[in-house]
Design a protein around this motif. Structure first.
Motif, PDB file in Angstrom:
ATOM      1  N   VAL A 248       0.839  -1.204   0.000  1.00 34.21           N
ATOM      2  CA  VAL A 248       0.000   0.000   0.000  1.00 34.21           C
ATOM      3  C   VAL A 248       0.875   1.255   0.000  1.00 34.21           C
ATOM      4  CG1 VAL A 248      -1.686   1.334   1.343  1.00 34.21           C
ATOM      5  CG2 VAL A 248      -1.976  -1.146   1.075  1.00 34.21           C
ATOM      6  N   GLU A 249       1.930   1.253   0.814  1.00 33.98           N
ATOM      7  CA  GLU A 249       2.806   2.428   0.894  1.00 33.98           C
ATOM      8  C   GLU A 249       3.553   2.650  -0.420  1.00 33.98           C
ATOM      9  OE1 GLU A 249       4.030   4.321   3.822  1.00 33.98           O
ATOM     10  OE2 GLU A 249       3.346   3.147   5.541  1.00 33.98           O
ATOM     11  N   ILE A 250       4.067   1.586  -1.033  1.00 31.80           N
ATOM     12  CA  ILE A 250       4.796   1.716  -2.298  1.00 31.80           C
ATOM     13  C   ILE A 250       3.891   2.256  -3.392  1.00 31.80           C
ATOM     14  CG2 ILE A 250       5.957   0.409  -4.132  1.00 31.80           C
ATOM     15  CD1 ILE A 250       6.934  -1.493  -1.859  1.00 31.80           C
ATOM     16  N   ALA A 251       2.690   1.714  -3.465  1.00 32.20           N
ATOM     17  CA  ALA A 251       1.749   2.185  -4.485  1.00 32.20           C
ATOM     18  C   ALA A 251       1.410   3.650  -4.278  1.00 32.20           C
ATOM     19  CB  ALA A 251       0.483   1.329  -4.458  1.00 32.20           C
ATOM     20  N   ASP A 252       1.231   4.055  -3.028  1.00 29.53           N
ATOM     21  CA  ASP A 252       0.921   5.456  -2.753  1.00 29.53           C
ATOM     22  C   ASP A 252       2.067   6.363  -3.172  1.00 29.53           C
ATOM     23  OD1 ASP A 252      -0.989   7.373  -1.191  1.00 29.53           O
ATOM     24  OD2 ASP A 252       1.013   7.827  -0.428  1.00 29.53           O
ATOM     25  N   LEU A 253       3.304   5.943  -2.888  1.00 21.64           N
ATOM     26  CA  LEU A 253       4.473   6.754  -3.225  1.00 21.64           C
ATOM     27  C   LEU A 253       4.669   6.878  -4.732  1.00 21.64           C
ATOM     28  CD1 LEU A 253       7.060   5.445  -0.615  1.00 21.64           C
ATOM     29  CD2 LEU A 253       6.306   7.805  -0.832  1.00 21.64           C
ATOM     30  N   LEU A 254       4.616   5.753  -5.428  1.00 20.63           N
ATOM     31  CA  LEU A 254       5.039   5.736  -6.837  1.00 20.63           C
ATOM     32  C   LEU A 254       3.881   5.852  -7.823  1.00 20.63           C
ATOM     33  CD1 LEU A 254       7.820   2.993  -6.703  1.00 20.63           C
ATOM     34  CD2 LEU A 254       8.085   5.474  -6.590  1.00 20.63           C
ATOM     35  N   LEU A 255       2.707   5.391  -7.437  1.00 24.93           N
ATOM     36  CA  LEU A 255       1.576   5.408  -8.363  1.00 24.93           C
ATOM     37  C   LEU A 255       0.499   6.408  -7.971  1.00 24.93           C
ATOM     38  CD1 LEU A 255       1.142   1.538  -8.852  1.00 24.93           C
ATOM     39  CD2 LEU A 255       2.413   3.144 -10.305  1.00 24.93           C
ATOM     40  N   GLY A 256       0.471   6.789  -6.696  1.00 24.65           N
ATOM     41  CA  GLY A 256      -0.578   7.689  -6.231  1.00 24.65           C
ATOM     42  C   GLY A 256      -1.934   7.019  -6.169  1.00 24.65           C
ATOM     43  N   THR A 257      -1.958   5.694  -6.161  1.00 26.44           N
ATOM     44  CA  THR A 257      -3.199   4.916  -6.117  1.00 26.44           C
ATOM     45  C   THR A 257      -2.995   3.730  -5.188  1.00 26.44           C
ATOM     46  OG1 THR A 257      -2.584   3.425  -7.929  1.00 26.44           O
ATOM     47  CG2 THR A 257      -3.665   5.507  -8.537  1.00 26.44           C
ATOM     48  N   PRO A 258      -4.062   3.009  -4.825  1.00 29.55           N
ATOM     49  CA  PRO A 258      -3.874   1.741  -4.112  1.00 29.55           C
ATOM     50  C   PRO A 258      -3.207   0.720  -5.026  1.00 29.55           C
ATOM     51  CG  PRO A 258      -6.139   2.540  -3.904  1.00 29.55           C
ATOM     52  CD  PRO A 258      -5.485   3.371  -4.963  1.00 29.55           C
ATOM     53  N   PRO A 259      -2.613  -0.333  -4.474  1.00 32.18           N
ATOM     54  CA  PRO A 259      -2.059  -1.390  -5.327  1.00 32.18           C
ATOM     55  C   PRO A 259      -3.131  -1.927  -6.271  1.00 32.18           C
ATOM     56  CG  PRO A 259      -1.393  -1.725  -3.042  1.00 32.18           C
ATOM     57  CD  PRO A 259      -2.410  -0.623  -3.037  1.00 32.18           C
TER      58      PRO A 259
ATOM     59  N   LEU B 299      17.471  16.456   2.740  1.00 32.97           N
ATOM     60  CA  LEU B 299      18.638  16.984   3.434  1.00 32.97           C
ATOM     61  C   LEU B 299      19.620  17.629   2.453  1.00 32.97           C
ATOM     62  CD1 LEU B 299      19.264  14.103   5.996  1.00 32.97           C
ATOM     63  CD2 LEU B 299      18.829  16.492   6.591  1.00 32.97           C
ATOM     64  N   VAL B 300      19.752  17.045   1.271  1.00 33.18           N
ATOM     65  CA  VAL B 300      20.658  17.579   0.252  1.00 33.18           C
ATOM     66  C   VAL B 300      20.033  18.769  -0.471  1.00 33.18           C
ATOM     67  CG1 VAL B 300      21.867  17.010  -1.894  1.00 33.18           C
ATOM     68  CG2 VAL B 300      21.842  15.374  -0.028  1.00 33.18           C
ATOM     69  N   GLY B 301      18.709  18.811  -0.534  1.00 30.61           N
ATOM     70  CA  GLY B 301      18.027  19.912  -1.211  1.00 30.61           C
ATOM     71  C   GLY B 301      17.495  19.573  -2.581  1.00 30.61           C
ATOM     72  N   VAL B 302      17.258  18.274  -2.873  1.00 30.70           N
ATOM     73  CA  VAL B 302      16.790  17.892  -4.211  1.00 30.70           C
ATOM     74  C   VAL B 302      15.512  17.061  -4.155  1.00 30.70           C
ATOM     75  CG1 VAL B 302      19.092  18.008  -5.222  1.00 30.70           C
ATOM     76  CG2 VAL B 302      18.283  15.841  -4.256  1.00 30.70           C
ATOM     77  N   ALA B 303      14.819  17.050  -3.028  1.00 33.48           N
ATOM     78  CA  ALA B 303      13.642  16.181  -2.886  1.00 33.48           C
ATOM     79  C   ALA B 303      12.535  16.539  -3.875  1.00 33.48           C
ATOM     80  CB  ALA B 303      13.105  16.250  -1.458  1.00 33.48           C
ATOM     81  N   ASP B 304      12.494  17.801  -4.292  1.00 29.68           N
ATOM     82  CA  ASP B 304      11.442  18.182  -5.246  1.00 29.68           C
ATOM     83  C   ASP B 304      11.589  17.461  -6.578  1.00 29.68           C
ATOM     84  OD1 ASP B 304      13.825  19.719  -5.599  1.00 29.68           O
ATOM     85  OD2 ASP B 304      12.729  21.112  -6.867  1.00 29.68           O
ATOM     86  N   ARG B 305      12.771  16.924  -6.869  1.00 32.12           N
ATOM     87  CA  ARG B 305      12.982  16.221  -8.129  1.00 32.12           C
ATOM     88  C   ARG B 305      12.422  14.792  -8.109  1.00 32.12           C
ATOM     89  NH1 ARG B 305      17.066  18.306 -11.193  1.00 32.12           N
ATOM     90  NH2 ARG B 305      16.121  17.030 -12.835  1.00 32.12           N
ATOM     91  N   LEU B 306      12.061  14.291  -6.931  1.00 31.83           N
ATOM     92  CA  LEU B 306      11.551  12.928  -6.836  1.00 31.83           C
ATOM     93  C   LEU B 306      10.099  12.819  -7.276  1.00 31.83           C
ATOM     94  CD1 LEU B 306      13.068  11.783  -3.422  1.00 31.83           C
ATOM     95  CD2 LEU B 306      13.524  10.746  -5.650  1.00 31.83           C
ATOM     96  N   GLY B 307       9.316  13.844  -6.999  1.00 28.51           N
ATOM     97  CA  GLY B 307       7.898  13.786  -7.360  1.00 28.51           C
ATOM     98  C   GLY B 307       7.069  12.943  -6.411  1.00 28.51           C
ATOM     99  N   TYR B 308       7.607  12.587  -5.250  1.00 26.34           N
ATOM    100  CA  TYR B 308       6.811  11.895  -4.244  1.00 26.34           C
ATOM    101  C   TYR B 308       7.261  12.335  -2.862  1.00 26.34           C
ATOM    102  CZ  TYR B 308      10.655   8.481  -3.413  1.00 26.34           C
ATOM    103  OH  TYR B 308      11.849   7.877  -3.088  1.00 26.34           O
ATOM    104  N   ARG B 309       6.421  12.071  -1.884  1.00 26.71           N
ATOM    105  CA  ARG B 309       6.699  12.430  -0.496  1.00 26.71           C
ATOM    106  C   ARG B 309       6.011  11.401   0.392  1.00 26.71           C
ATOM    107  NH1 ARG B 309       7.914  17.685   1.401  1.00 26.71           N
ATOM    108  NH2 ARG B 309       7.629  17.982   3.647  1.00 26.71           N
ATOM    109  N   PRO B 310       6.712  10.769   1.321  1.00 29.35           N
ATOM    110  CA  PRO B 310       6.078   9.745   2.158  1.00 29.35           C
ATOM    111  C   PRO B 310       4.893  10.293   2.943  1.00 29.35           C
ATOM    112  CG  PRO B 310       8.467   9.675   2.380  1.00 29.35           C
ATOM    113  CD  PRO B 310       8.147  10.914   1.617  1.00 29.35           C
ATOM    114  N   ARG B 311       3.834   9.482   3.030  1.00 27.98           N
ATOM    115  CA  ARG B 311       2.641   9.891   3.765  1.00 27.98           C
ATOM    116  C   ARG B 311       2.222   8.865   4.820  1.00 27.98           C
ATOM    117  NH1 ARG B 311      -2.360  11.091   1.356  1.00 27.98           N
ATOM    118  NH2 ARG B 311      -2.200   9.164   0.123  1.00 27.98           N
ATOM    119  N   GLY B 312       2.957   7.759   4.916  1.00 25.38           N
ATOM    120  CA  GLY B 312       2.565   6.703   5.833  1.00 25.38           C
ATOM    121  C   GLY B 312       3.442   6.662   7.067  1.00 25.38           C
ATOM    122  N   VAL B 313       3.959   5.475   7.394  1.00 29.25           N
ATOM    123  CA  VAL B 313       4.776   5.310   8.596  1.00 29.25           C
ATOM    124  C   VAL B 313       5.951   6.278   8.601  1.00 29.25           C
ATOM    125  CG1 VAL B 313       6.309   3.720   9.812  1.00 29.25           C
ATOM    126  CG2 VAL B 313       4.126   2.896   8.934  1.00 29.25           C
ATOM    127  N   HIS B 314       6.549   6.519   7.443  1.00 33.84           N
ATOM    128  CA  HIS B 314       7.755   7.343   7.372  1.00 33.84           C
ATOM    129  C   HIS B 314       7.477   8.763   6.888  1.00 33.84           C
ATOM    130  CE1 HIS B 314       9.346   3.102   6.978  1.00 33.84           C
ATOM    131  NE2 HIS B 314       9.813   3.537   8.115  1.00 33.84           N
TER     132      HIS B 314
END
Length: 582
Positions: free
Chosen positions: A252-263, A544-559
């Motif tokens: 569920v967490e991976i799908a949310d991060l990379l797909l923006g949907t449930p598995p 921490l490095v300053g490039v997180a905006d390039r990932l296009g995802y942000r954790p919303r669950g446990v982490h």
């Protein structure tokens, strides 16, 4: 009147940079008396500072580094910490939780607003609760006149923010930004338009994380299908591994991060129903699956009503947050949390193995506090009356001011591994989850960076997801409060990020890494747990490095990096330990 005393006091209110060379002895005495009044109220003011008596300084915490000044008619409130050579110019507003590095210039009429009002429709705005994520500004930053910086923003080192800008999102180091909302125009180190990657990481990390994220997204559906057992209707960490509750939550967490949907194997409602059905209705905890993939059994209660079961304790985190990502919640409150009294909670805390197994102790705090979070979301009790307050009171008076940690000293066999890893689990569920400030953030950074240099755990090829996460998150969290050793934290993060990006395996994802002390962890083979954890770690390191905006995802669950709820009853900003005998 001699030439040294010819300047009126109001001159220095508006031109404080001249106070050092041009103030008269009487004016110096008056400034010293003014600063003493501030320090008698708890402020810390470095050498060669100037604070205009015409400024409105009404802070809960004020720490000015040397050679800094606050000019006349500035308005400064809340918790404000600056490095050396910082300037708050006339009519500037600095309010809320603000941390400035060295050499920060805040132009006239600018506003740094490290707090916010709620504005829900249920009550007038002036009766809404206040929230505060804080503003962090790195070293060597020029904030021009009439700039507005909003709560939650981090401005990286060496940035220049043009006059009139409204900064609503983080700016990576070396940015030249302007506009409303502010956008990054170029890299300050370049004379022409910014080059992607170089501008965001200085060494191509920006491009590297963007390529990685595209690669991971394109393979996400295949990773989830690989772990899905069609016959059992459940997930395995990887083919051949047992069916587990955590594997479903990781999916569920991976799908949310990379797909923006449930598995894609089930609908959101079907995923939620399968997870909710695993909760024991009497105890509200989720045991590990039985060998046949059906619901497992919980052990008997302990004398204080707690259920001592490591897997079920972690499922309070993993299942609870997976359900939130699916738009659902637990079907029942977490009963051992709900029924625990303040006295029982304190007794349990006192009995945890802080000196020998700080990770185990921190993990228990994480579970209890997360159970309290989920119970509050259901409208249930976070323990008996006073229990939540007892938790934060106990933690605030047991933290070691020399290390910022809970637990015993380092050991020859493990170094600071237990200490730091226990700190991550404890603070993830308590201070971070409830939006409270860490006690002694500078000491946390010192301890964690010292541990992060231990080659037994962090030399190339020896890292595992748990150990890297347990350094990255404290550095990130403490960095929201202080710029202490920020350059070293970024350097460590950049090194670990470059290594992590190379560990992705096409078609299978990330492996957890070498087992930790005692053989814990699923090992080097790629699977859902390693992939879920390293995706979150990559975000933390990138930020921490300053490039997180390039990932296009942000954790919303446990982490997730943000607090899960508004601040709960908790400690003062700088608690005074009364018992450090853990």
């Amino acid at each position: 009147m001699d030439s040294e005393s010819a300047l009126d006091d109001s001159y220095f209110d508006h031109c404080p940079w001249d106070f050092g060379p041009r103030a008269s002895p009487a004016q110096r005495d008056a400034q010293a008396a003014h600063q003493k009044r501030l320090t008698d109220s708890g402020a810390s003011i470095g050498a060669h500072c100037f604070v205009s008596p015409a400024a409105g300084v009404f802070t809960d915490t004020l720490r000015l580094g040397e050679n800094s000044y606050i000019a006349g008619h500035a308005y400064v409130t809340g918790e404000v910490i600056t490095g050396a050579d910082c300037t708050v110019n006339p009519y500037a507003t600095v309010r809320g939780r603000i941390a400035l590095g060295d050499g920060v210039r805040i132009g006239a009429h600018s506003s740094l607003l490290g707090f916010n009002h709620g504005f829900g429709p249920d009550r007038p705005v002036h009766r809404q609760p206040l929230t505060s994520r804080g503003i962090t500004v790195g070293d060597d930053v020029w904030i021009g006149s009439n700039v507005v910086v909003l709560d939650g923003v981090t401005i990286g080192d060496h940035c220049v923010v043009g006059a009139g800008a409204v900064v609503t999102k983080d700016l990576p180091p070396w940015s030249v930004a302007a506009g409303n909302p502010a956008r990054r125009l170029r890299d300050r180190r370049e004379t022409g338009p910014a080059r992607r990657g170089t501008a965001q990481g200085g060494d191509g990390l920006g491009d590297a994380v963007a390529r990685f994220a595209d690669r991971a997204r394109s393979q996400a559906a295949g990773l989830l299908a690989r772990a899905w057992d069609t016959d059992a209707g459940r997930y395995r960490d990887r083919p051949g591994a047992p069916l587990t509750v955590r594997a479903h939550c990781d999916a569920v967490e991976i799908a949310d991060l990379l797909l923006g949907t449930p598995p894609p194997q089930l609908s959101a409602a079907e995923h939620a129903e399968r997870l909710r059905a695993l909760q024991d209705p009497a105890e509200g905890m989720v045991p590990e699956l039985a060998d046949d993939g059906g619901p497992g059994l919980l052990p008997a209660r302990a004398a204080d009503g707690w259920i001592d079961d490591g897997a079920a304790e972690y499922h309070v985190l993993s299942v609870g947050y997976a359900l939130e990502l699916l738009g659902s919640r637990f079907a029942h409150p977490v009963r051992p949390v709900e029924r625990m009294t303040a006295g029982q909670l304190v007794a349990r805390l006192e009995a945890l193995p802080w000196r020998t197994r700080a990770w185990t102790a921190g993990a228990w705090v994480d579970c209890w506090a997360t159970g309290a979070h989920h119970n509050l979301g259901l409208g249930a009790a976070a323990g008996e009356p006073g229990a939540l307050e007892a938790l934060f009171g106990w933690l605030s008076t047991r933290v070691d001011p020399w290390t910022g940690m809970w637990g015993g000293a380092s050991s020859p066999a493990e170094g600071r591994l237990q200490l730091v890893n226990g700190h991550y689990r404890l603070t993830r569920g308590s201070f971070a989850q409830f939006g409270l400030r860490l006690p002694y953030p500078e000491r946390v950074v010192d301890t964690v960076l010292d541990h992060g240099g231990d080659p037994r755990w962090f030399a190339a090829g020896r890292q595992n997801a748990c150990n890297v996460l347990d350094v990255a998150h404290p550095l990130w969290l403490a960095g929201r409060q202080s710029c202490h050793r920020s350059a070293e934290a970024r350097a460590w993060a950049a090194e670990q990020l470059a290594y992590a990006l190379e560990q992705w395996r096409d078609g299978t994802g990330f492996g957890f890494g070498p087992p930790g002390e005692g053989g814990s962890g699923p090992g080097r083979e790629p699977g859902l747990q390693g992939t879920e954890m390293w995706l979150a770690i990559v975000w933390l390191l990138s930020d921490l490095v300053g490039v997180a905006d390039r990932l296009g995802y942000r954790p919303r669950g446990v982490h997730r990096p943000e607090a899960a709820r508004s601040p709960a009853p908790g400690p003062p900003a700088h608690p005074v330990p009364v018992d450090n005998t853990l």
